[in-house]
Design an enzyme around this catalytic site. Structure first.
Site, PDB file in Angstrom:
ATOM      1  CG  HIS A  71      40.961  31.753  35.735  1.00 18.71           C
ATOM      2  ND1 HIS A  71      41.687  32.921  35.810  1.00 18.71           N
ATOM      3  CD2 HIS A  71      40.536  31.506  37.011  1.00 18.71           C
ATOM      4  CE1 HIS A  71      41.695  33.357  37.057  1.00 18.71           C
ATOM      5  NE2 HIS A  71      41.003  32.507  37.802  1.00 18.71           N
ATOM      6  CD  GLU A 107      43.831  34.131  33.531  1.00 17.40           C
ATOM      7  OE1 GLU A 107      44.520  33.259  34.087  1.00 17.40           O
ATOM      8  OE2 GLU A 107      42.838  34.670  34.090  1.00 17.40           O
ATOM      9  NE  ARG A 161      44.277  36.530  41.214  1.00 12.38           N
ATOM     10  CZ  ARG A 161      43.262  35.756  41.565  1.00 12.38           C
ATOM     11  NH1 ARG A 161      43.256  34.466  41.188  1.00 12.38           N
ATOM     12  NH2 ARG A 161      42.267  36.233  42.282  1.00 12.38           N
TER      13      ARG A 161
END
Length: 316
Positions: free
Chosen positions: A282, A263, A234
């Site tokens: 990601h 993000e 994270r």
């Protein structure tokens, strides 16, 4: 039975099938749903599937027919769990689907930091090898993993998979976990010792109130000079401004990050342009086989709920 998928594109951009859900009800799939449209799109549906689209208390108040929310991910903080529980709405997640993919990606980042394969390929294509008087050259120090110490912060499924790969490379693996008794196959040490001893540190812990910004000026100061940092967990675990300072100074020799604090990444992120910092969007979890596994488990979760035997429920 109406089934609404609020943001299906990330899980299935077109290379998978939604047929498993279609077999269970009247399915509508939206690629993406803006926050202001969530309640309207759910409408009178009983089943809601979401990846990163928030399902808030206000939404649930406006959509009294909802009986089940399936999160197409492991983390479920995008659902107001208390509001769902108060309304008797079951919420399930996907606890383990991307272990192999994420562990593999950790080493993709680590090996790129060690060998800069992409950069060396680029300069060959640009003619630098052709112009070189020697039979080989390199633009960065090349690093062998064998004999290095890999420190894991979080030793759950993914952390333990990373440990196995690290051992295969000949690394010494140590780890910190809040529940060390659950990691009998790992050498568990204190977090301070992970910082002090590790040549590479890889983060594999959930984001909690007490670990937000855990990688900061103070903790970086406890690490070896020239440490490498990997984060596929994270983004908010890292104070990005502190990491930028450490990268620029060389205290941290390199970082491989698949996640950032906000993000999608913003143009003013302090890590953009930092020295020896790899940032990927990601995608550690996103191998097709991993996404198929997620899809299969999500269908199984819903089937079990409809049969009266819910599984992977996070608000039981």
């Amino acid at each position: 039975m109406k089934i609404i998928i609020l943001d299906g594109y990330t899980e299935n951009p077109g290379d998978l099938s939604w047929d498993g859900f279609s077999a269970l009800g009247d399915l509508t799939v939206y690629d993406r749903t803006p926050p202001e449209a969530v309640a309207e799109r759910i409408g009178d549906a009983q089943i809601v599937l979401t990846n990163k689209t928030p399902v808030t208390r206000e939404t649930l108040e406006r959509c009294p027919g909802v009986r089940y929310i399936g999160v197409l991910a492991t983390g479920y903080n995008i659902v107001d769990i208390d509001a769902a529980r108060e309304r008797g709405i079951a919420v399930s997640n996907i606890p383990a689907y991307g272990t192999a993919a994420v562990a593999q990606f950790v080493f993709a980042l680590m090996l790129e930091l060690c060998h800069h394969v992409g950069e060396h390929s680029r300069v060959v294509a640009a003619g630098e090898w052709e112009r070189c008087p020697d039979f080989c050259f390199w633009n960065y120090p090349l690093i062998e993993l064998a004999g290095k110490t890999l420190g894991l912060v979080g030793c759950g499924r993914i952390g333990r998979a990373v440990a196995g790969i690290g051992r295969a490379f000949g690394m010494e693996v140590i780890g910190y976990d809040k529940f060390p008794a659950e990691c009998p196959d790992l050498t568990c040490v204190s977090l301070e010792e992970v910082y002090r001893r590790s040549d590479f540190i890889s983060l594999h812990c959930p984001l909690l109130a007490d670990n937000r910004g855990m990688i900061n000026d103070e903790s970086i100061g406890k690490m070896k000079d020239g440490v490498y940092l990997i984060n596929t967990s994270r983004g908010p675990l890292i104070d990005e401004t502190a990491l930028r300072r450490a990268l620029d100074s060389g205290k941290v020799a390199g970082a491989g990050l698949d996640v950032v604090e906000t993000e999608p990444i913003r143009g003013d992120n302090p890590l953009l342009g930092a020295k020896n910092c790899l940032i990927t969007p990601h995608i550690a979890w996103a191998a097709k086989s991993s996404r198929q596994r997620l899809m299969d488990i999500a269908v199984e979760n819903l089937s079990a709920f409809l049969e009266g035997c819910p599984v992977n429920q996070v608000n039981a």
